[in-house]
Design a protein around this motif. Structure first.
Motif, PDB file in Angstrom:
ATOM      1  N   ARG A 108       0.110  -0.033  -5.743  1.00 43.92           N
ATOM      2  CA  ARG A 108      -0.698   0.473  -4.424  1.00 43.92           C
ATOM      3  C   ARG A 108      -1.883   0.088  -4.914  1.00 43.92           C
ATOM      4  O   ARG A 108      -2.826  -0.871  -3.827  1.00 43.92           O
ATOM      5  CB  ARG A 108      -1.309   1.898  -4.904  1.00 43.92           C
ATOM      6  N   LEU A 155       0.817  -1.347  -0.088  1.00 42.40           N
ATOM      7  CA  LEU A 155      -0.351  -0.338   0.043  1.00 42.40           C
ATOM      8  C   LEU A 155       0.891   1.546   0.433  1.00 42.40           C
ATOM      9  O   LEU A 155       0.063   2.727  -0.531  1.00 42.40           O
ATOM     10  CB  LEU A 155      -1.411   0.095   1.080  1.00 42.40           C
ATOM     11  N   THR A 178      -8.083   4.871   0.933  1.00 40.65           N
ATOM     12  CA  THR A 178      -6.870   4.422  -0.827  1.00 40.65           C
ATOM     13  C   THR A 178      -7.780   4.560  -2.028  1.00 40.65           C
ATOM     14  O   THR A 178      -7.247   4.936  -2.415  1.00 40.65           O
ATOM     15  CB  THR A 178      -6.170   2.841  -0.098  1.00 40.65           C
TER      16      THR A 178
END
Length: 918
Positions: free
Chosen positions: A555, A547, A578
């Motif tokens: 990612r 991440l 995210t």
């Protein structure tokens, strides 16, 4: 049906990359060679044969009776076979012309000797009968071999028909001479007359050309031909030999049928006439039959060949024999037998003979010279022997003729079956001609066997990444599993591609390698390894660590993997944050996110994919569509439909539709029938629908074709159906609408050709751009109509390469043009076919007829104003102003309200505004 071309079409229409040229086309065939000399030689030969034939029939039936005809036919077959074998063994180096002269000299001498022997023994009549048949078995096929060496298929129908008319006239004259002499002389004196006639025919042979098979027409250009593949050459050679054997079988079956019919006739003649009058009666009968045959040859045969073509003309005689024989079997009427003899005498030496000679023309000279003597000796004489055996097996009682008629009927049914097979084989000969010339374009990948698969697996280790990538694709297409060791390949491209091909549950050996690849230096490999790992719940710690990776691909792969592993449950990780950060970040972030979702399409991402799609970034949209393709339930069908107008993602959108199955097809069909669908979308619907390749899709497109108002969409429907049938030739379609479409397209081509010719008659004195544009536009419309015809034919006959046939029609090679014409003759009715040939060749229109239809320049412009083509009507309206045709103002006013096109309405209004009043 709209006459407009698709948008963006150039003034030279193209057919899948092949130009549809119509101007400057070479003639369909060169002028036929002289027919007077060969017709004269055949005239003399058949005159002699007819005289001798009348004498032999009268003498044989008078002295031996009709029931010994069977023995005579068997003897003729044996002698003919022996003669052909001797000729092929002892004189292979002699030309056909020399052989014909030899046969005629031998016929003269032998006939003269027999005329003397007839006074000494009644069995000399038997020898005469056998001799006459053997002579005909040698001289007739040898004559046609000479002729066919110099005749190309494009001219064969006219040339052979004209030459055969000479033979028909000779048979008529010979029968008439025999009939007149039969009034005053005994039949044996006719044999002497036949010998004299053969001598005259022998002297005429030197007038014939040698006709070597290696001679080529002087005006044929030399073109370099592509080498034929050995397998293809062997296949064509095999079909040629089978075709030759089929012609021999055709000769046998047709001869068996006609000989048994002839026996029926002769039995009735002997039963009802006094024997002393047989020579006169046979002479008169044969004269009448030859008159009919000559009339048929001159007046019917050329038209029949033109109307029905070779294949259908081949069935005319057996159909007549079937009908007349059936009539006799059912009713027992003598008239039916006379009708049978009338059909035989009128058709056998006219239509039947010409068609059978044409069947040999497409064969190579070497194969033809093998097959033709066999067809004459083994075929015709062997057929007579078989018929004789059947007749001998039938008892000579009151029912013998009826039983013989039943046997004739059965043989005729078999004859028609052989005719159907021969017709298909004849057309196949011309397909082979185009295939051998390299015009045929069909190519398919071979099926891979076990050794090939082993070789591909070995190729995966090749240091050449191109070889390894190709091997991966081929193995994947076949459904073979990807070896784990390929993930150790030194090329990053190979490893990335191998990872993208991993599907389903991971094998343990693959999972172990993925653990190492998650720390690979290439970010794409890291991302792909993480995505693959998350499918089985492995390496969660590595996903969490990823991440924080600086690469958006890594990612995105990590966050998507964690979200799917989480399954909507609470998690200490801020996965949603995210995801939103990637969504609202740069284009590269969104591409990476959509790509990661495409690796693991899940219902949880449905809304997110729509949000990504809303950005209208082609790269992002493409990745979203890839995700929808893998999981169509996530797709928004309406949004997907609108994407068809975007050329950047149209192909991707189509793949999603295909993946969506019947439900998505149903929506496409609704959109095609909905007049509210924007043109920018509807013009891409036919191709999308055709990709389903289902019966439902085909039915919908065929049904829409004749009622589609937009010319471009209509053309797209035509192309889509062509692709469907090319990929799946067995896919059923309703042929009626397609045939009607081809017919209308042919009429369009003819109409535009005539309009252009009429317009050219009224060329303005000063240069006018509108006039030149109209002529150019009419030429384009004609070309486009021709293309539509060939595309429609391609839908109806998907196994025929219409592009090759079209190119062959435009070829400078006469052989190729003739082959294409013969194939189209098999596919199209005569009137439509001839119209199409004329418009492609650019045959000038009848100027008097055009003058009568368009007496003034105003009449031709008025016709253009009313044409269905939007573009033609608009340019014509401009030209009215250009030429100041005030007299057409009323026509513009009358036509403006009936048009549904805003473009035409606007053009007419502008023309009316600029055109002065009278």
């Amino acid at each position: 049906m709209s006459a407009d071309a698709p948008p963006g079409a150039s003034m030279t229409m193209r057919m899948s990359g092949i130009g549809v040229r119509t101007s400057g086309i070479a003639p369909a065939h060169k002028p036929p060679p002289k027919v007077l000399v060969p017709a004269t030689v055949l005239f003399l030969m058949m005159t002699a044969h007819a005289i001798l034939e009348t004498a032999r029939d009268a003498l044989f039936l008078t002295r031996l009776g009709p029931y010994k005809l069977g023995y005579a036919y068997i003897a003729i077959a044996g002698v003919a076979l022996l003669a052909v074998w001797v000729v092929r063994k002892l004189a292979p180096e002699r030309g056909a012309r020399a052989m014909l002269a030899t046969f005629l000299v031998a016929a003269t001498i032998g006939t003269a000797i027999l005329s003397v022997l007839l006074t000494t023994s009644p069995w000399a009549a038997f020898v005469l009968y056998v001799w006459t048949g053997a002579v005909a078995s040698l001289m007739v096929p040898t004559f046609w071999l000479i002729i066919e060496r110099d005749v190309r298929i494009g001219e064969a129908k006219k040339v052979l028909s004209a030459i055969a008319a000479g033979g028909g006239l000779g048979a008529l004259v010979g029968s008439a001479i025999a009939s007149v002499l039969g009034h005053f002389l005994h039949a044996r004196y006719l044999v002497t007359a036949g010998a004299i006639a053969f001598a005259v025919a022998a002297m005429s042979v030197n007038m014939l050309t040698k006709g070597r098979p290696d001679e080529e027409p002087e005006d044929e250009p030399e073109t370099e031909k592509e080498p034929i593949e050995p397998v293809k050459r062997e296949s064509i050679t095999g079909r040629t030999r089978r075709y030759g054997a089929l012609l021999v079988v055709l000769a046998v079956v047709s001869t068996v049928t006609l000989t048994m019919g002839d026996m029926m006739f002769k039995r009735l003649m002997v039963e009802r006439l006094p024997r002393e009058s047989l020579a006169m009666v046979f002479g008169a009968t044969y004269t009448g039959l030859n008159v009919i045959a000559l009339m048929v040859q001159i007046g019917v045969t050329p038209k029949l060949l033109e109307k029905l073509g070779v294949g259908s003309s081949l069935a005319v005689l057996p159909v007549l024999v079937l009908l007349t024989t059936s009539g006799f079997v059912i009713t027992g009427a003598t008239m039916a037998v006379f009708a049978l003899k009338l059909a035989d005498g009128g058709m056998r030496n006219s239509v039947h003979r010409v068609v059978n000679e044409i069947l040999f023309v497409p064969m190579p000279a070497a194969e033809r010279e093998k097959a033709k003597p066999l067809a004459e000796s083994l075929g015709q004489r062997g057929g007579q022997a078989i018929a004789a055996g059947v007749a001998l097996a039938i008892a000579a009682d009151g029912h013998a003729t009826k039983v013989l008629a039943i046997a004739t009927l059965a043989s005729c049914v078999l004859w028609l079956a052989v005719v159907a097979t021969t017709r298909r084989a004849y057309v196949r000969r011309f397909r082979d001609t185009l295939e051998a010339a390299g015009i045929h374009r069909e190519a398919r990948l071979p099926v891979m066997d076990a050794p090939t698969i082993e070789l591909l697996v070995e190729t995966l280790a090749s240091p050449d990444e191109r070889e390894a990538l190709v091997a991966l694709d081929l193995l994947s297409q076949r459904g073979e599993r990807i070896p784990a060791l390929v993930l150790y390949h030194p090329s990053d491209s190979v490893v990335r591609h191998a990872l993208s091909l991993l599907e389903g549950d991971l094998r343990p050996d693959v999972a172990r390698i993925l653990s190492q690849l998650t720390s690979h230096t290439d970010p794409q490999i890291r991302a792909a390894a993480l995505a693959a790992s998350s499918r089985t719940g492995l390496h969660r710690e590595q996903l969490i660590a990823a991440l924080g990776d600086r690469e958006p691909d890594v990612r995105a792969a990590a966050v998507v993997g964690l979200e799917t592993m989480r399954g909507g449950k609470q998690d200490v990780l801020d996965v949603q944050g995210t995801l939103e950060a990637l969504r609202d970040g740069s284009t590269a972030d969104r591409v990476a996110l959509a790509h990661a979702i495409a690796r693991r399409p899940d219902p949880a991402f449905a809304a997110l994919l729509l949000q990504l799609m809303a950005k209208k970034e082609p790269q992002v949209t493409r990745e979203v569509l890839h995700a929808w393709e893998l999981e169509p339930t996530l797709a928004d069908v309406e949004r997907l439909l609108s994407l068809l107008e975007d050329p950047h993602v149209r192909g991707d959108a189509r793949r999603v539709f295909i993946a969506g199955g019947p439900k998505f097809l149903e929506r496409l069909l609704e959109a095609l029938d909905d007049p509210r669908t924007p043109l920018s979308v509807r013009r891409h619907l036919p191709r999308t629908i055709s990709r389903f390749a289902t019966q439902e899709a085909a039915v919908a497109l065929v049904g829409r074709l004749p009622r589609e108002p937009d010319g471009s969409t209509e053309f797209k429907i035509l192309r889509a159906l062509g692709r469907m049938r090319a990929d799946k030739p067995d896919l059923h379609i309703d042929a009626g609408p397609i045939r009607a479409y081809a017919r209308r397209s042919t009429d369009d081509a003819v109409r535009y050709s005539r309009l252009r010719a009429a317009l050219s008659m009224y060329k303005p004195a000063e240069e006018m751009p509108g006039y030149d544009l109209l002529r150019e536009l009419l030429a384009e419309k004609r070309q486009h109509a021709i293309e539509r015809v060939f595309r429609a034919l391609g839908i109806l006959h998907p196994r025929d390469d219409m592009r090759s046939i079209h190119d062959a029609l435009l070829s400078e090679q006469a052989e190729h043009r003739a082959a294409a014409r013969e194939i189209l003759e098999h596919l199209l009715p005569a009137d439509e076919r001839n119209q199409l040939f004329d418009v492609i060749r650019g045959v000038p229109a009848d100027s008097d007829a055009l003058k009568e239809k368009f007496p003034t320049d105003k009449d031709i412009i008025a016709a253009l104003l009313a044409d269905p083509s939007v573009s033609l009507r608009c340019v014509a309206a401009h030209h009215v102003v250009e030429r100041k045709m005030v007299a057409l103002r009323d026509e513009l006013v009358r036509l403006k309200p009936v048009t549904a096109s805003p473009l035409v309405t606007s053009a007419f209004e502008q023309a009316l505004a600029r055109l002065p009043h009278a």
